[in-house]
Scaffold this motif. Structure first.
Motif, PDB file in Angstrom:
ATOM      1  N   GLY A 116       0.822  -1.211   0.000  1.00 53.59           N
ATOM      2  CA  GLY A 116       0.000   0.000   0.000  1.00 53.59           C
ATOM      3  C   GLY A 116       0.854   1.257   0.000  1.00 53.59           C
ATOM      4  O   GLY A 116       0.581   2.207  -0.756  1.00 53.59           O
ATOM      5  N   GLY A 117       1.904   1.276   0.803  1.00 52.76           N
ATOM      6  CA  GLY A 117       2.831   2.405   0.819  1.00 52.76           C
ATOM      7  C   GLY A 117       3.541   2.562  -0.507  1.00 52.76           C
ATOM      8  O   GLY A 117       3.738   3.674  -1.007  1.00 52.76           O
ATOM      9  N   ARG A 118       3.906   1.425  -1.108  1.00 50.71           N
ATOM     10  CA  ARG A 118       4.591   1.468  -2.403  1.00 50.71           C
ATOM     11  C   ARG A 118       3.651   1.920  -3.515  1.00 50.71           C
ATOM     12  O   ARG A 118       4.061   2.625  -4.433  1.00 50.71           O
ATOM     13  N   ILE A 119       2.385   1.539  -3.431  1.00 54.63           N
ATOM     14  CA  ILE A 119       1.413   2.017  -4.431  1.00 54.63           C
ATOM     15  C   ILE A 119       1.299   3.534  -4.323  1.00 54.63           C
ATOM     16  O   ILE A 119       1.320   4.240  -5.340  1.00 54.63           O
ATOM     17  N   LEU A 120       1.207   4.028  -3.108  1.00 59.06           N
ATOM     18  CA  LEU A 120       1.119   5.471  -2.918  1.00 59.06           C
ATOM     19  C   LEU A 120       2.372   6.162  -3.447  1.00 59.06           C
ATOM     20  O   LEU A 120       2.287   7.162  -4.159  1.00 59.06           O
ATOM     21  N   SER A 121       3.550   5.613  -3.143  1.00 63.64           N
ATOM     22  CA  SER A 121       4.784   6.240  -3.652  1.00 63.64           C
ATOM     23  C   SER A 121       4.874   6.103  -5.168  1.00 63.64           C
ATOM     24  O   SER A 121       5.395   6.990  -5.840  1.00 63.64           O
ATOM     25  N   TYR A 122       4.367   5.016  -5.714  1.00 61.48           N
ATOM     26  CA  TYR A 122       4.350   4.841  -7.178  1.00 61.48           C
ATOM     27  C   TYR A 122       3.506   5.931  -7.830  1.00 61.48           C
ATOM     28  O   TYR A 122       3.933   6.572  -8.782  1.00 61.48           O
ATOM     29  N   VAL A 123       2.319   6.138  -7.299  1.00 59.17           N
ATOM     30  CA  VAL A 123       1.428   7.151  -7.864  1.00 59.17           C
ATOM     31  C   VAL A 123       2.060   8.539  -7.737  1.00 59.17           C
ATOM     32  O   VAL A 123       2.062   9.323  -8.685  1.00 59.17           O
ATOM     33  N   LEU A 124       2.617   8.829  -6.566  1.00 56.60           N
ATOM     34  CA  LEU A 124       3.197  10.151  -6.334  1.00 56.60           C
ATOM     35  C   LEU A 124       4.483  10.390  -7.115  1.00 56.60           C
ATOM     36  O   LEU A 124       4.670  11.460  -7.688  1.00 56.60           O
ATOM     37  N   PHE A 125       5.370   9.394  -7.128  1.00 61.40           N
ATOM     38  CA  PHE A 125       6.712   9.634  -7.646  1.00 61.40           C
ATOM     39  C   PHE A 125       7.012   8.898  -8.948  1.00 61.40           C
ATOM     40  O   PHE A 125       7.362   9.526  -9.939  1.00 61.40           O
ATOM     41  N   GLU A 126       6.889   7.588  -8.960  1.00 61.61           N
ATOM     42  CA  GLU A 126       7.232   6.826 -10.159  1.00 61.61           C
ATOM     43  C   GLU A 126       6.330   7.182 -11.340  1.00 61.61           C
ATOM     44  O   GLU A 126       6.794   7.346 -12.449  1.00 61.61           O
ATOM     45  N   PHE A 127       5.066   7.283 -11.073  1.00 58.89           N
ATOM     46  CA  PHE A 127       4.132   7.627 -12.150  1.00 58.89           C
ATOM     47  C   PHE A 127       3.978   9.135 -12.231  1.00 58.89           C
ATOM     48  O   PHE A 127       4.253   9.742 -13.254  1.00 58.89           O
ATOM     49  N   GLY A 128       3.572   9.744 -11.142  1.00 60.15           N
ATOM     50  CA  GLY A 128       3.269  11.170 -11.138  1.00 60.15           C
ATOM     51  C   GLY A 128       4.448  12.045 -11.481  1.00 60.15           C
ATOM     52  O   GLY A 128       4.400  12.844 -12.419  1.00 60.15           O
ATOM     53  N   MET A 129       5.555  11.882 -10.749  1.00 58.38           N
ATOM     54  CA  MET A 129       6.700  12.749 -10.969  1.00 58.38           C
ATOM     55  C   MET A 129       7.384  12.451 -12.298  1.00 58.38           C
ATOM     56  O   MET A 129       7.749  13.361 -13.030  1.00 58.38           O
ATOM     57  N   VAL A 130       7.557  11.167 -12.617  1.00 62.24           N
ATOM     58  CA  VAL A 130       8.203  10.812 -13.883  1.00 62.24           C
ATOM     59  C   VAL A 130       7.371  11.328 -15.056  1.00 62.24           C
ATOM     60  O   VAL A 130       7.899  11.880 -16.014  1.00 62.24           O
ATOM     61  N   GLU A 131       6.066  11.205 -14.955  1.00 63.61           N
ATOM     62  CA  GLU A 131       5.192  11.693 -16.029  1.00 63.61           C
ATOM     63  C   GLU A 131       5.184  13.217 -16.074  1.00 63.61           C
ATOM     64  O   GLU A 131       5.243  13.822 -17.137  1.00 63.61           O
ATOM     65  N   LEU A 132       5.138  13.851 -14.911  1.00 67.89           N
ATOM     66  CA  LEU A 132       5.156  15.316 -14.841  1.00 67.89           C
ATOM     67  C   LEU A 132       6.440  15.871 -15.459  1.00 67.89           C
ATOM     68  O   LEU A 132       6.412  16.862 -16.191  1.00 67.89           O
ATOM     69  N   LEU A 133       7.573  15.211 -15.182  1.00 68.42           N
ATOM     70  CA  LEU A 133       8.860  15.662 -15.703  1.00 68.42           C
ATOM     71  C   LEU A 133       9.061  15.307 -17.177  1.00 68.42           C
ATOM     72  O   LEU A 133      10.023  15.767 -17.799  1.00 68.42           O
ATOM     73  N   TYR A 134       8.172  14.491 -17.755  1.00 68.68           N
ATOM     74  CA  TYR A 134       8.303  14.047 -19.145  1.00 68.68           C
ATOM     75  C   TYR A 134       8.425  15.228 -20.106  1.00 68.68           C
ATOM     76  O   TYR A 134       9.213  15.206 -21.033  1.00 68.68           O
ATOM     77  N   ARG A 135       7.652  16.261 -19.855  1.00 73.53           N
ATOM     78  CA  ARG A 135       7.663  17.424 -20.744  1.00 73.53           C
ATOM     79  C   ARG A 135       8.897  18.303 -20.542  1.00 73.53           C
ATOM     80  O   ARG A 135       9.263  19.065 -21.411  1.00 73.53           O
ATOM     81  N   VAL A 136       9.557  18.183 -19.381  1.00 72.14           N
ATOM     82  CA  VAL A 136      10.703  19.027 -19.061  1.00 72.14           C
ATOM     83  C   VAL A 136      12.023  18.304 -19.326  1.00 72.14           C
ATOM     84  O   VAL A 136      12.969  18.883 -19.843  1.00 72.14           O
TER      85      VAL A 136
END
Length: 179
Positions: A116-136
């Protein structure tokens, strides 16, 4: 692992450094092994993601959900995350936090809270941050390094205080421990 740590911290200049309370806390067995296995977990993640990268172009579009473009990179990131979570659970449980839980129910509880903690970190960082930084930042590995720093810190907090939390002994349990 603990024997190796103890040998290293008994070396002259390291022993001297460890006499200082700040360094004794910052370089504790738990933190050092957590960081070591955090790096190893990140390596597992990179290896799996890059193996998927050999299979196909990461920018290949698999489809669209509304205005969201689904790229092959998402599939490789999920596979990398899954492999690294399994590796991290085993190493964190046995080598870092040295959980003594052996009952099926207790291990299941640890595993579910860990995932559960890893899912939350995945959404926040692995998916969210990596995707957010995709354009930059175009380079996937650079994006993953940035996300990994945040992921390791967040996951340590969840592991220590939720998944592998050591219960403080009650007066009854203190007596049982000495028998």
């Amino acid at each position: 692992m603990r024997k190796l740590y103890d040998k290293i911290v008994s070396i002259g200049f390291i022993k001297k450094i460890m006499e200082k309370p700040f360094f004794a806390k910052v370089l504790s067995y738990e933190i050092v092994t957590y960081l070591f296995f955090g790096v190893m977990t990140t390596a597992v993640n990179f290896v799996i993601a890059n193996l998927f990268g050999l299979i196909t172009d990461q920018n290949t579009v698999l489809g669209h959900i509304g205005s969201i473009t689904i790229r092959w990179e998402w599939v490789s990131q999920f596979a990398a995350w899954l492999g690294s979570v399994l590796f991290a659970f085993i190493t964190n449980k046995t080598l870092v936090f040295e959980s003594k839980e052996r009952s099926a129910g207790g291990i299941a509880k640890e595993f579910l809270s860990f995932v559960g903690g890893r899912i939350l970190s995945y959404v926040l960082f692995e998916f969210g941050m990596v995707e957010l930084l995709y354009r930059v930042i175009g380079n996937l590995n650079v994006r993953k390094i940035i996300a990994a720093v945040f992921t390791i810190i967040f996951n340590y907090i969840v592991s220590k205080f939720v998944s592998f939390r050591k219960e403080k002994p009650t007066p009854e349990k203190k007596g049982e421990d000495h028998q």
